[in-house]
Design an enzyme around this catalytic site. Structure first.
Site, PDB file in Angstrom:
ATOM      1  N   HIS A 505     -34.212 -38.692 -27.240  1.00 16.53           N
ATOM      2  CA  HIS A 505     -34.138 -39.748 -28.254  1.00 16.53           C
ATOM      3  C   HIS A 505     -35.167 -40.855 -28.064  1.00 16.53           C
ATOM      4  O   HIS A 505     -35.001 -41.929 -28.651  1.00 16.53           O
ATOM      5  CB  HIS A 505     -32.738 -40.368 -28.265  1.00 16.53           C
ATOM      6  CG  HIS A 505     -31.679 -39.500 -28.865  1.00 16.53           C
ATOM      7  ND1 HIS A 505     -31.459 -39.418 -30.219  1.00 16.53           N
ATOM      8  CD2 HIS A 505     -30.782 -38.662 -28.286  1.00 16.53           C
ATOM      9  CE1 HIS A 505     -30.458 -38.581 -30.457  1.00 16.53           C
ATOM     10  NE2 HIS A 505     -30.034 -38.109 -29.302  1.00 16.53           N
ATOM     11  N   LYS A 699     -30.048 -53.556 -36.970  1.00 16.50           N
ATOM     12  CA  LYS A 699     -30.222 -52.558 -35.911  1.00 16.50           C
ATOM     13  C   LYS A 699     -30.267 -53.282 -34.578  1.00 16.50           C
ATOM     14  O   LYS A 699     -30.331 -54.514 -34.524  1.00 16.50           O
ATOM     15  CB  LYS A 699     -31.492 -51.736 -36.129  1.00 16.50           C
ATOM     16  CG  LYS A 699     -32.769 -52.546 -36.316  1.00 16.50           C
ATOM     17  CD  LYS A 699     -33.927 -51.664 -36.737  1.00 16.50           C
ATOM     18  CE  LYS A 699     -33.785 -51.213 -38.165  1.00 16.50           C
ATOM     19  NZ  LYS A 699     -34.378 -49.927 -38.442  1.00 16.50           N
ATOM     20  N   ARG A 700     -30.197 -52.518 -33.516  1.00 10.53           N
ATOM     21  CA  ARG A 700     -30.261 -53.089 -32.167  1.00 10.53           C
ATOM     22  C   ARG A 700     -31.492 -53.977 -32.032  1.00 10.53           C
ATOM     23  O   ARG A 700     -32.578 -53.631 -32.465  1.00 10.53           O
ATOM     24  CB  ARG A 700     -30.296 -51.951 -31.146  1.00 10.53           C
ATOM     25  CG  ARG A 700     -30.402 -52.357 -29.710  1.00 10.53           C
ATOM     26  CD  ARG A 700     -30.128 -51.152 -28.820  1.00 10.53           C
ATOM     27  NE  ARG A 700     -30.972 -50.012 -29.150  1.00 10.53           N
ATOM     28  CZ  ARG A 700     -32.134 -49.737 -28.543  1.00 10.53           C
ATOM     29  NH1 ARG A 700     -32.606 -50.542 -27.607  1.00 10.53           N
ATOM     30  NH2 ARG A 700     -32.831 -48.663 -28.887  1.00 10.53           N
ATOM     31  N   LYS A 705     -38.617 -52.729 -32.247  1.00  9.16           N
ATOM     32  CA  LYS A 705     -38.102 -52.668 -33.622  1.00  9.16           C
ATOM     33  C   LYS A 705     -38.637 -53.823 -34.467  1.00  9.16           C
ATOM     34  O   LYS A 705     -38.567 -53.790 -35.682  1.00  9.16           O
ATOM     35  CB  LYS A 705     -36.579 -52.662 -33.605  1.00  9.16           C
ATOM     36  CG  LYS A 705     -36.001 -51.389 -32.995  1.00  9.16           C
ATOM     37  CD  LYS A 705     -34.478 -51.413 -32.967  1.00  9.16           C
ATOM     38  CE  LYS A 705     -33.885 -50.185 -32.302  1.00  9.16           C
ATOM     39  NZ  LYS A 705     -34.028 -48.953 -33.099  1.00  9.16           N
ATOM     40  N   THR A 811     -31.671 -43.726 -38.129  1.00 10.83           N
ATOM     41  CA  THR A 811     -30.807 -43.140 -39.162  1.00 10.83           C
ATOM     42  C   THR A 811     -30.374 -44.183 -40.182  1.00 10.83           C
ATOM     43  O   THR A 811     -29.948 -43.823 -41.276  1.00 10.83           O
ATOM     44  CB  THR A 811     -29.553 -42.488 -38.543  1.00 10.83           C
ATOM     45  OG1 THR A 811     -28.889 -43.436 -37.695  1.00 10.83           O
ATOM     46  CG2 THR A 811     -29.929 -41.251 -37.745  1.00 10.83           C
ATOM     47  N   LYS A 815     -29.448 -44.073 -44.448  1.00 13.46           N
ATOM     48  CA  LYS A 815     -28.275 -44.643 -45.111  1.00 13.46           C
ATOM     49  C   LYS A 815     -28.691 -45.590 -46.230  1.00 13.46           C
ATOM     50  O   LYS A 815     -28.077 -45.613 -47.308  1.00 13.46           O
ATOM     51  CB  LYS A 815     -27.408 -45.376 -44.091  1.00 13.46           C
ATOM     52  CG  LYS A 815     -26.868 -44.489 -42.984  1.00 13.46           C
ATOM     53  CD  LYS A 815     -26.361 -45.309 -41.803  1.00 13.46           C
ATOM     54  CE  LYS A 815     -26.099 -44.425 -40.595  1.00 13.46           C
ATOM     55  NZ  LYS A 815     -25.867 -45.175 -39.359  1.00 13.46           N
TER      56      LYS A 815
END
Length: 986
Positions: A505, A699-700, A705, A811, A815
């Site tokens: 991952h 998100k985290r 990110k 992911t 969504k």
């Protein structure tokens, strides 16, 4: 439900490629075993549905298009006239061309005599359970069989009786103290009763049929709330709604009483939960295995702008969905010493001493959608072997009397304990081995129930490692086979190798898990012996393949040399698995070119790609019922059909400019925005307008990110608004609500500094009356699955802006597109494949690609410093000047970025990001175009169903087939009565 079989024979790695193994050949799978779906499921029932007509209030709904925040009052008519009405779908011949994608057939689930059909036909009748197993030893207990021969009814009276029975007999509450929480608990137990019936029948049939099973091992399972998902999957949501309303309760209110299970943190755990749902829906014999955490990771609070962690004790009121299995326990050993001895040329070990704890099982039924199959999630809780030392208690050592219990229970207390200390590292490794050991013993016990030899173990069991957290499971199986079952090394290795597969991952080298050999040797001494032995055999193979290439030998070694030697768990997982996969096409290619390059060269074809997916049952139907109904009405399919055949959504493309459809689509989005507005007010106290663009990034929190780049843009936008004369602002800026949410790891200082900056910027902007409602900023606290189900349907723009080459897949992007949000993002992770599917023209793509990122990093290393630019410099100056209060915790990041430390390329992508954001405003003003882009995204999102992902795992990695349990019937004489009869019937 299958699609064509893929021939993997030439690419399938053999155990002998890496480590010596037994010479016995594995039994070849027949062609039938590679097909997803049993013969009885090859034909799909044709259902006639009527098109739901758009109601007369559509003209009022169109005002949402005409008066959207990007429009000027004098542009309303022009915006409306740009929507071209299409009164009918494109011709079938043209539509067939759109369905040419190779994944279309694979995502079809064709099921004869479906659960939903049978339930509806016999709604007021009993459904008699199949009796596919008959034990002669049970002669004389026929009355028991008779009492348990039918499923609980789904009629209103049966549901109500079931609920009130649990109120009085399970909860011991009365009709006078029956509040919403009590109603939730009683309803949950009532639903669980129905799940247990199918759960028992499913597992009994799998055992009787000796079905091949898949075991999914994950340290996280971020399930989300279970009640609605269960009701939808077994098709009793409406009956329960009516039954509860009849006794004075709203089902929607009961949903809100449920607490999110704190069993995961981010995408890894949510992916595992989606996979469980898809495997049950696809009727794949599967169990998930993990840990039953007492406190989860943590509950996030915001105090003075800072993240504050507190325990998330989600079990404080019990968990009605789980089944405590006091009869399923295993002993797990830590520490101790190993006595080695020679057994006919095989070195074996006896692991003795140390500490022993008990792993106790807790089961959660996982129902499939529109099937009687119900799989299982088994979670382990740690307990002491000796609960209480009475001798110490009598001696006055009260703390010592319960010391062993506390020490044991720490193991499953918290998800991801802080590993900045040696004690934290040891606890993490304990967690991993604890659940892996119990899981492997449980799998072995189940296999031995029907087999007396080990010859078929790998043919009946496939174990998937979700990242490297469960990597030690392969060594545990090897240890048991060699030391306890007395198998020869070659045979033990062959069984282990053919049983395990590994999912990676990450592409970040620093994120690959490594454990100190000193720590492993102290905690798991026998396992370290076996790892060294595996490494020796493996490196001999490397030397034979690449003679004289000592650098390659060092790179590929399972042991990282240095003062503190470490075991490379990812490399161990590769060597001990028959297949390795990445989770997005770009990710998998990067693995082959970077961190796993040597392994891909040595074992070509071993590393595959399996692009992630999400379950549309939760992420469309449950979280966005308005959109689900609109889809069903438009494509003239019941949700029971398209939710398992998501490529059907392509039919929506014909409506992307249809006036009536857009009216309803806009109304759905408006309703969802209103719901989120209320949620934000309740959880943050901030009032946000609904007539604004909802810009969401959840998100985290992590530097790669790039939530940091997002908030830098927000500051830039704020400064721009302030510099613009008041009378020009409305024409220049689209009103926008920026929402950012996610948790930072407790020990991750930079991530926590980013959260502080976001909250400080929000505080300043939201209280600036001069800006008003042109810009609002909200940090969404304690982001979790239930929050996501409110946030995602309301989003209009979603940000997925990680540095190219850093995000494995993601992911949440899937969504968001399924719910009509447009992505602004980089070509990273699954964004690449999303752009391929829905078209880059339906996204706002920007940013450097992987080669450009590599070049920029090299330039930084070589001393380049001229990359800030005037507009970004202005933002930095505003932060440092105190415009947003005391945000000194972020100053270190600013200094690092300015002085060559911009590893995640914020400066490189910042100006293209500004350009993309300008394009966002421009497009939002042309609202018909915006709607078209949104609808096209939904229509072409079918590939990203987790059903498609699981089908690919089944065909290419696990080689497992669907197993449908026998159907019940309303006629007790017509049901399956014995295994012999079942075989004859099939």
């Amino acid at each position: 439900m299958g699609g064509k079989k893929k021939n993997q024979a030439k690419n399938e790695p053999d155990a002998s490629q890496s480590i010596p193994s037994n010479d016995s050949q594995s039994t070849e799978q027949t062609q039938d075993s590679n097909q997803l779906g049993s013969e009885e499921e090859k034909k799909q029932q044709q259902e006639e549905t009527t098109t739901t007509k758009v109601q007369a209030d559509q003209s009022a709904q169109l005002n949402n298009v005409q008066n959207h925040p990007g429009s000027q009052s004098n542009q309303n008519h022009q915006a409306t006239t740009q929507i071209h009405t299409q009164s009918q779908k494109a011709p079938e011949q043209e539509e067939s061309k759109q369905f040419s994608h190779s994944t279309v057939d694979k995502s079809k689930i064709k099921r004869k005599d479906s659960k939903f059909d049978l339930q509806r036909e016999g709604q007021d009748k009993q459904l008699y359970r199949p009796e596919f197993k008959y034990d002669e030893a049970k002669v004389g207990t026929e009355k028991l069989w008779e009492l348990m021969n039918s499923y609980i009814g789904s009629d209103k009276r049966s549901i109500q009786r079931s609920i009130v029975n649990h109120v009085e007999y399970t909860l011991a509450r009365s009709r006078f103290s029956f509040d919403d929480f009590g109603a939730y608990q009683a309803s949950a137990f009532s639903i669980r009763d129905r799940l247990i019936e199918s759960w028992n029948d499913t597992n009994e049939y799998f055992t009787t049929n000796d079905s091949k099973r898949v075991y999914y091992l994950s340290l996280e399972f971020l399930l989300g709330r279970l009640m609605q998902n269960a009701l939808v999957n077994i098709d009793v949501e409406e009956p329960y709604k009516d039954a509860l309303m009849d006794i004075g309760y709203k089902l929607e209110n009961l949903y809100e009483e449920e607490v999110d299970p704190a069993l995961g943190n981010g995408g890894l755990g949510r992916l595992a939960a989606c996979f469980l749902d898809s495997m049950a829906t696809l009727e794949i014999p599967n169990w998930g295995y993990g840990i039953r955490y007492d406190y989860g990771i943590f509950k996030q609070g915001i105090v003075d702008g800072y993240q504050v962690e507190s325990p998330d004790y989600w079990l404080s009121h019990g968990n009605p969905w789980e089944i405590e299995r006091q009869d399923v326990t295993y002993h797990v050993r830590f520490y101790g010493h190993v006595k080695k001895y020679n057994d006919g040329g095989v070195e074996r070990g006896v692991w003795e001493g140390g500490d022993v704890v008990v792993a106790q099982a807790y089961d959660t039924p996982i129902p499939g959608f529109n099937t009687f199959n119900c799989n299982n999630l088994r979670l382990w809780r740690s307990r002491p072997c000796n609960e209480f030392d009475f001798k110490q208690f009598n001696a006055g050592d009260y703390h010592g009397a319960i010391g062993e219990r506390q020490k044991a229970e720490y193991i499953t207390s918290v998800l991801y304990p802080n590993d900045s200390s040696e004690g934290g590292k040891e606890l993490r490794l304990k967690q991993q081995y604890f659940f892996c050991s119990a899981t492997i013993r449980d799998i072995i016990r189940r296999y031995k129930k029907t087999h007396s030899t080990w010859n078929f173990f790998h043919e009946k069991n496939q174990i998937q490692l979700n990242d490297t957290h469960p990597a030690i499971a392969s060594i545990e199986l090897l240890r048991i086979l060699i030391d306890e079952e007395k198998l020869p090394w070659d045979q033990a290795w062959g069984i282990m190798y053919k049983t395990f597969a590994y999912t990676n991952h990450t592409v970040l080298p620093e994120a690959l898990e490594k454990w100190s050999t000193k720590l492993i040797g102290n905690l798991l001494p026998r396992h370290l012996d076996l790892i060294y032995l595996i490494n020796f055999f493996f490196l001999e193979k490397v030397k034979q393949r690449y003679p004289g290439d000592n650098s390659r030998v060092s790179r590929m070694s399972l042991i990282e040399e240095g003062d503190d030697k470490k075991v490379r768990m990812a490399f161990l997982s590769i060597v001990c698995s028959h297949t390795v996969n990445g989770v997005a096409a770009l990710h998998s290619e990067l693995l082959k070119k970077t961190i796993f390059k040597d392994f891909d060269e040595m074992f070509p074809g071993k590393l595959q790609n399996k692009t992630n997916g999400v379950t549309p049952r939760r992420w469309i139907h449950c979280c966005n019922p308005g959109l689900s109904k609109l889809i069903s009405d438009t494509i003239m399919e019941e949700h029971t059909t398209w939710l398992t055949n998501l490529t059907s959504l392509r039919e929506l493309s014909a409506y992307s400019q249809d006036e009536d459809f857009i009216k309803r689509f806009v109304q759905v989005k408006s309703d969802n925005k209103l719901r989120l507005q209320k949620w934000v007010k309740e959880h943050t106290g901030i009032d946000i307008p609904t007539n604004a663009l909802y810009d969401v990034m959840v998100k985290r929190i992590h530097e790669y990110k790039r939530q940091f780049m997002n908030i830098l843009y927000v500051i830039h936008r704020y400064l721009q608004i302030k510099e613009t004369p008041q009378h020009e602002r409305a024409s220049k800026f689209v009103p926008r609500v920026v929402m950012i949410g996610g948790k930072a790891a407790p020990g991750y200082a930079n991530a926590k500094a980013i959260i502080k900056l976001i909250n400080s910027v929000a505080q300043k902007i939201n209280n600036d009356r001069d800006v008003g409602e042109l810009l609002k900023v909200v940090f969404l606290p304690n982001y979790c699955v239930s929050a996501a189900q409110i946030i995602i349907p309301a989003a209009e723009l979603s940000q997925h802006i990680s540095t190219a080459g850093t995000e494995a897949s993601g992911t949440s992007n899937m969504k968001f597109i399924m719910n009509g949000s447009i992505i602004i993002g980089t070509m990273d992770g699954a964004n690449v494949e999303i752009a391929e599917e829905i078209g880059a023209e339906n996204m706002f793509i920007f940013g450097a690609l992987v080669p450009e990122v590599d070049t920029f990093r090299k330039q930084l290393h070589d001393g380049r410093r001229d990359y800030i630019g005037s507009r970004l410099r202005k933002v930095f100056d505003a932060i440092r000047s105190g415009t947003f209060g005391d945000v000194s915790t972020i100053h270190g990041m600013l200094y690092s970025i300015e002085n060559g430390g911009d590893y995640y390329c914020v400066c490189l992508d910042y100006y293209p990001y500004l350009t993309a954001q300008e394009k966002v405003d421009e497009t939002y003003r042309d609202y018909p175009k915006w709607c078209k882009m949104s609808i096209e995204g939904i229509a072409k999102s079918g590939k990203f169903s987790s059903d498609r992902t699981i089908q690919e795992y089944c065909m290419d990695i696990w080689k497992v087939s669907a197993v449908s349990i026998p159907k019940p019937t309303t006629n007790p004489q017509a049901r399956v009565r014995s295994y012999a009869n079942l075989t004859e019937m099939q």
